[in-house]
Scaffold this motif. Structure first.
Motif, PDB file in Angstrom:
ATOM      1  N   VAL A 183       0.837  -1.214   0.000  1.00  0.00           N
ATOM      2  CA  VAL A 183       0.000   0.000   0.000  1.00  0.00           C
ATOM      3  C   VAL A 183       0.863   1.252   0.000  1.00  0.00           C
ATOM      4  N   SER A 184       0.775   2.019  -1.102  1.00  0.00           N
ATOM      5  CA  SER A 184       1.585   3.238  -1.169  1.00  0.00           C
ATOM      6  C   SER A 184       0.818   4.285  -1.951  1.00  0.00           C
ATOM      7  N   GLY A 185       1.549   5.312  -2.435  1.00  0.00           N
ATOM      8  CA  GLY A 185       0.899   6.349  -3.228  1.00  0.00           C
ATOM      9  C   GLY A 185       0.547   5.844  -4.623  1.00  0.00           C
ATOM     10  N   GLY A 186       1.222   4.814  -5.066  1.00  0.00           N
ATOM     11  CA  GLY A 186       0.984   4.316  -6.416  1.00  0.00           C
ATOM     12  C   GLY A 186       0.478   2.889  -6.470  1.00  0.00           C
ATOM     13  N   HIS A 187       0.603   2.146  -5.374  1.00  0.00           N
ATOM     14  CA  HIS A 187       0.234   0.733  -5.398  1.00  0.00           C
ATOM     15  C   HIS A 187      -0.800   0.382  -4.344  1.00  0.00           C
ATOM     16  N   CYS A 188      -1.634  -0.601  -4.691  1.00  0.00           N
ATOM     17  CA  CYS A 188      -2.536  -1.201  -3.698  1.00  0.00           C
ATOM     18  C   CYS A 188      -2.839  -2.602  -4.180  1.00  0.00           C
TER      19      CYS A 188
ATOM     20  N   PRO B 217      -4.358   3.812  -1.747  1.00  0.00           N
ATOM     21  CA  PRO B 217      -4.662   4.455  -0.461  1.00  0.00           C
ATOM     22  C   PRO B 217      -3.807   5.689  -0.170  1.00  0.00           C
ATOM     23  N   GLY B 218      -2.516   5.639  -0.526  1.00  0.00           N
ATOM     24  CA  GLY B 218      -1.653   6.805  -0.276  1.00  0.00           C
ATOM     25  C   GLY B 218      -2.123   7.999  -1.094  1.00  0.00           C
ATOM     26  N   GLU B 219      -2.568   7.709  -2.309  1.00  0.00           N
ATOM     27  CA  GLU B 219      -3.115   8.737  -3.193  1.00  0.00           C
ATOM     28  C   GLU B 219      -4.344   9.371  -2.528  1.00  0.00           C
TER      29      GLU B 219
ATOM     30  N   PHE C  12      -5.018   9.459   0.741  1.00  0.00           N
ATOM     31  CA  PHE C  12      -4.533  10.283   1.872  1.00  0.00           C
ATOM     32  C   PHE C  12      -4.044  11.639   1.345  1.00  0.00           C
ATOM     33  N   ASP C  13      -3.292  11.604   0.238  1.00  0.00           N
ATOM     34  CA  ASP C  13      -2.739  12.856  -0.304  1.00  0.00           C
ATOM     35  C   ASP C  13      -3.854  13.792  -0.782  1.00  0.00           C
ATOM     36  N   LYS C  14      -4.880  13.205  -1.429  1.00  0.00           N
ATOM     37  CA  LYS C  14      -5.979  14.042  -1.945  1.00  0.00           C
ATOM     38  C   LYS C  14      -6.797  14.622  -0.794  1.00  0.00           C
TER      39      LYS C  14
ATOM     40  N   GLN D  73       1.610  18.240   2.178  1.00  0.00           N
ATOM     41  CA  GLN D  73       1.946  16.968   1.520  1.00  0.00           C
ATOM     42  C   GLN D  73       3.279  16.456   2.060  1.00  0.00           C
ATOM     43  N   PRO D  74       3.567  15.156   2.074  1.00  0.00           N
ATOM     44  CA  PRO D  74       2.625  14.097   1.724  1.00  0.00           C
ATOM     45  C   PRO D  74       1.482  14.003   2.737  1.00  0.00           C
ATOM     46  N   GLY D  75       0.314  13.620   2.228  1.00  0.00           N
ATOM     47  CA  GLY D  75      -0.891  13.684   3.041  1.00  0.00           C
ATOM     48  C   GLY D  75      -0.947  12.676   4.178  1.00  0.00           C
ATOM     49  N   GLY D  76      -0.357  11.497   3.964  1.00  0.00           N
ATOM     50  CA  GLY D  76      -0.467  10.444   4.983  1.00  0.00           C
ATOM     51  C   GLY D  76      -0.070  10.894   6.382  1.00  0.00           C
ATOM     52  N   PRO D  77       1.175  11.358   6.534  1.00  0.00           N
ATOM     53  CA  PRO D  77       1.596  11.773   7.881  1.00  0.00           C
ATOM     54  C   PRO D  77       0.774  12.939   8.432  1.00  0.00           C
TER      55      PRO D  77
ATOM     56  N   ALA E  91       3.867  -3.596   3.171  1.00  0.00           N
ATOM     57  CA  ALA E  91       4.939  -2.731   2.651  1.00  0.00           C
ATOM     58  C   ALA E  91       4.334  -1.540   1.932  1.00  0.00           C
ATOM     59  N   GLY E  92       5.160  -0.542   1.623  1.00  0.00           N
ATOM     60  CA  GLY E  92       4.691   0.686   0.979  1.00  0.00           C
ATOM     61  C   GLY E  92       4.580   1.800   2.012  1.00  0.00           C
ATOM     62  N   GLY E  93       4.549   3.032   1.551  1.00  0.00           N
ATOM     63  CA  GLY E  93       4.555   4.182   2.450  1.00  0.00           C
ATOM     64  C   GLY E  93       3.414   4.195   3.453  1.00  0.00           C
ATOM     65  N   VAL E  94       2.227   3.691   3.048  1.00  0.00           N
ATOM     66  CA  VAL E  94       1.055   3.715   3.942  1.00  0.00           C
ATOM     67  C   VAL E  94       1.241   2.745   5.114  1.00  0.00           C
ATOM     68  N   ALA E  95       2.183   1.807   4.972  1.00  0.00           N
ATOM     69  CA  ALA E  95       2.471   0.867   6.068  1.00  0.00           C
ATOM     70  C   ALA E  95       2.978   1.604   7.305  1.00  0.00           C
ATOM     71  N   ALA E  96       3.358   2.884   7.137  1.00  0.00           N
ATOM     72  CA  ALA E  96       3.806   3.682   8.297  1.00  0.00           C
ATOM     73  C   ALA E  96       2.638   4.037   9.210  1.00  0.00           C
ATOM     74  N   ASN E  97       1.413   3.896   8.719  1.00  0.00           N
ATOM     75  CA  ASN E  97       0.244   4.356   9.477  1.00  0.00           C
ATOM     76  C   ASN E  97      -0.048   3.437  10.677  1.00  0.00           C
TER      77      ASN E  97
ATOM     78  N   LEU F   2      12.935   0.650   3.855  1.00  0.00           N
ATOM     79  CA  LEU F   2      12.892  -0.446   2.881  1.00  0.00           C
ATOM     80  C   LEU F   2      11.469  -0.712   2.405  1.00  0.00           C
ATOM     81  N   CYS F   3      10.480  -0.097   3.083  1.00  0.00           N
ATOM     82  CA  CYS F   3       9.072  -0.205   2.674  1.00  0.00           C
ATOM     83  C   CYS F   3       8.776   0.724   1.513  1.00  0.00           C
ATOM     84  N   THR F   4       9.406   1.921   1.547  1.00  0.00           N
ATOM     85  CA  THR F   4       9.174   2.903   0.489  1.00  0.00           C
ATOM     86  C   THR F   4      10.188   2.632  -0.634  1.00  0.00           C
ATOM     87  N   ASP F   5      10.070   3.388  -1.738  1.00  0.00           N
ATOM     88  CA  ASP F   5      10.918   3.085  -2.891  1.00  0.00           C
ATOM     89  C   ASP F   5      12.402   3.195  -2.555  1.00  0.00           C
ATOM     90  N   ASN F   6      13.152   2.177  -2.947  1.00  0.00           N
ATOM     91  CA  ASN F   6      14.594   2.125  -2.665  1.00  0.00           C
ATOM     92  C   ASN F   6      15.236   1.156  -3.664  1.00  0.00           C
TER      93      ASN F   6
HETATM   94  O1  KG4 Z   1       5.937   4.050  -0.904  1.00  0.00           O
HETATM   95  P1  KG4 Z   1       5.912   5.536  -1.004  1.00  0.00           P
HETATM   96  O2  KG4 Z   1       7.006   6.334  -0.353  1.00  0.00           O
HETATM   97  O3  KG4 Z   1       5.897   6.016  -2.490  1.00  0.00           O
HETATM   98  C1  KG4 Z   1       5.046   5.524  -3.443  1.00  0.00           C
HETATM   99  O4  KG4 Z   1       5.402   4.508  -4.085  1.00  0.00           O
HETATM  100  O5  KG4 Z   1       3.959   6.112  -3.585  1.00  0.00           O
HETATM  101  O6  KG4 Z   1       4.506   5.974  -0.406  1.00  0.00           O
HETATM  102  C2  KG4 Z   1       4.153   7.330  -0.290  1.00  0.00           C
HETATM  103  C3  KG4 Z   1       2.694   7.381   0.104  1.00  0.00           C
HETATM  104  C4  KG4 Z   1       2.162   8.809   0.085  1.00  0.00           C
HETATM  105  O7  KG4 Z   1       0.941   8.800  -0.625  1.00  0.00           O
HETATM  106  C5  KG4 Z   1       1.980   9.120   1.559  1.00  0.00           C
HETATM  107  O8  KG4 Z   1       0.912  10.025   1.809  1.00  0.00           O
HETATM  108  C6  KG4 Z   1       1.707   7.766   2.155  1.00  0.00           C
HETATM  109  O9  KG4 Z   1       2.546   6.884   1.449  1.00  0.00           O
HETATM  110  N1  KG4 Z   1       2.043   7.745   3.595  1.00  0.00           N
HETATM  111  C7  KG4 Z   1       1.146   7.515   4.574  1.00  0.00           C
HETATM  112  C8  KG4 Z   1       1.841   7.662   5.796  1.00  0.00           C
HETATM  113  N2  KG4 Z   1       3.147   7.962   5.516  1.00  0.00           N
HETATM  114  C9  KG4 Z   1       3.251   8.007   4.160  1.00  0.00           C
HETATM  115  N3  KG4 Z   1      -0.160   7.214   4.517  1.00  0.00           N
HETATM  116  C10 KG4 Z   1      -0.806   7.061   5.682  1.00  0.00           C
HETATM  117  N4  KG4 Z   1      -0.219   7.209   6.908  1.00  0.00           N
HETATM  118  C11 KG4 Z   1       1.097   7.509   7.014  1.00  0.00           C
HETATM  119  N5  KG4 Z   1       1.664   7.668   8.197  1.00  0.00           N
END
Ligand code: KG4
Ligand code: ZN
Length: 360
Positions: free
Chosen positions: A141-146, A168-170, A172-174, A183-187, A278-284, A309-313
């Protein structure tokens, strides 16, 4: 073929220019360096990733990222045993920059070239960090993947669920944009949500009762828009509390949908060894809490790799490349950049495009 080979990984599929050096063997991998040069500053004023700007920045910075990665690893370029590079899916210009650079390096060094699927990099990360045994279930789950993927082997993936619209990250950002949060919206949404009441607005849980792994998040974003407009009309604006309650309600709805869909998919699987996220949303933290409960109910561990290592690397790309190298599967100079490249060849293509370009 030496098993303690050094792999140089390159990643440039979205807005992070990354390079990493990884030492094999794959059953005891060692990340010697992982450099990520972000581009958030270049895209900030446009409210999203601009593909042309991203591609140019990758072309300018890939050699710098590779140089830094080699230096931090204490490795000379001639010691590298193979070059692994993201060949898709992603924004075509950025992927092309990476593939061209990797081809040049591989040709110049006379070393193997390995084209890696970016999603495979994410999907194999729990194995890189925790050595988890196949098969395991991954929620990406990230800004580009689910996607919900069953990872059966280094090159065998079954897609069991995914979004039919936004990631889902998208979302959160919207939502952050709708509420005037940074931005980024998630945090920023998560921070606001801490002071909020998740039940006040009763946001919908789209598709939650439908069997299967399909998910949808764009209606949720529209529900947030309606609540915002209604409150603005009634009272002339949002109070701090309104904003916090909207964030808490939205976050709870996303976490509930992701957890329920993951639980449903998990129930129908026999023999998986772990649930990974994995993915940025996994930080939530709210999402992690829900997923911990799902894993516990299934009697499985929840694996959440460190956020870097969850986000792009590029360490994940080097690792996927190492597994491919050990299986004697390498690419040749005809390797091309693929904007769409589904991991599961039998699954229907995902519709739409996110900030990373085509969804898969
Ligand atoms: O994996 P990533 O760094 O890049 C992409 O491949 O998109 O994920 C970034 C996404 C962003 O949309 C950001 O808002 C979301 O992950 N994100 C979160 C949190 N931290 C980052 N979403 C929800 N809660 C968070 N704490
Ligand atoms: Zn990614």
């Amino acid at each position: 073929m030496s098993k303690d080979v050094l792999i140089l990984g390159l990643e440039s599929s979205c807005d992070d220019t990354a390079a990493a050096v990884l030492r094999g063997p794959a059953d005891a991998p060692d990340i010697l360096s992982s450099v990520v040069i972000g581009q958030a500053d270049l895209h900030a004023r446009y409210g999203g990733v601009v593909p042309e700007i991203a591609a140019r920045a990758h072309a300018e910075r890939l050699d710098l990222a590779a140089e830094r990665a080699l230096e931090e690893a204490g490795v000379a370029l001639r010691q590298v045993g193979a070059i692994a590079v993201t060949a898709g899916p992603g924004l075509i210009g950025g992927v092309l920059s990476g593939v061209m650079m990797a081809k040049g390096l591989a040709m110049g060094l006379g070393k193997p070239l390995i084209g890696v699927n970016h999603l495979a990099g994410h999907a194999l990360t729990p194995r890189l960090t925790d050595g988890v045994a196949f098969p395991y279930l991954l929620l990406l789950v990230s800004g580009g993947h689910c996607q919900i993927l069953r990872v059966d082997g280094w090159d065998t993936f079954v897609r069991l669920g995914g979004t039919i619209d936004d990631a889902p990250g998208e979302a959160f950002d919207k939502v952050a944009r709708l509420l005037g949060l940074p931005q980024p919206g998630g945090p920023s949404v998560e921070a606001e949500a801490r002071r909020g009441d998740p039940a006040r607005f009763g946001f919908p849980r789209p598709l939650i009762d439908r069997p299967g792994g399909d998910m949808s998040f764009s209606g949720l974003k529209t529900a947030v828009l309606r609540v915002r407009d209604r409150l603005t009309e009634d009272k002339g604006g949002l109070t701090e509390q309104d904003r916090a309650d909207i964030c808490a309600g939205f976050q709870a709805a996303v976490a509930d949908v992701l957890a329920a869909k993951t639980a449903g998919v998990l129930e129908a699987q026999d023999g998986v060894t772990a649930l990974a996220v994995a993915g940025g949303v996994a930080a939530n933290a709210t999402l992690r809490g829900r997923l911990e409960a799902v894993a516990e109910a299934a009697g499985l561990p929840l694996l959440a790799p460190p956020l870097a290592l969850c986000t792009d690397n590029a360490a994940m790309i080097a690792y996927a490349g190492l597994l491919s190298f050990e299986a004697c599967v390498t690419s040749d100079m005809t390797l091309s950049a693929r904007p769409r490249w589904p991991l599961d060849k039998s699954a229907a293509p995902l519709v739409g495009s996110g900030k990373k370009g085509a969804k898969a």
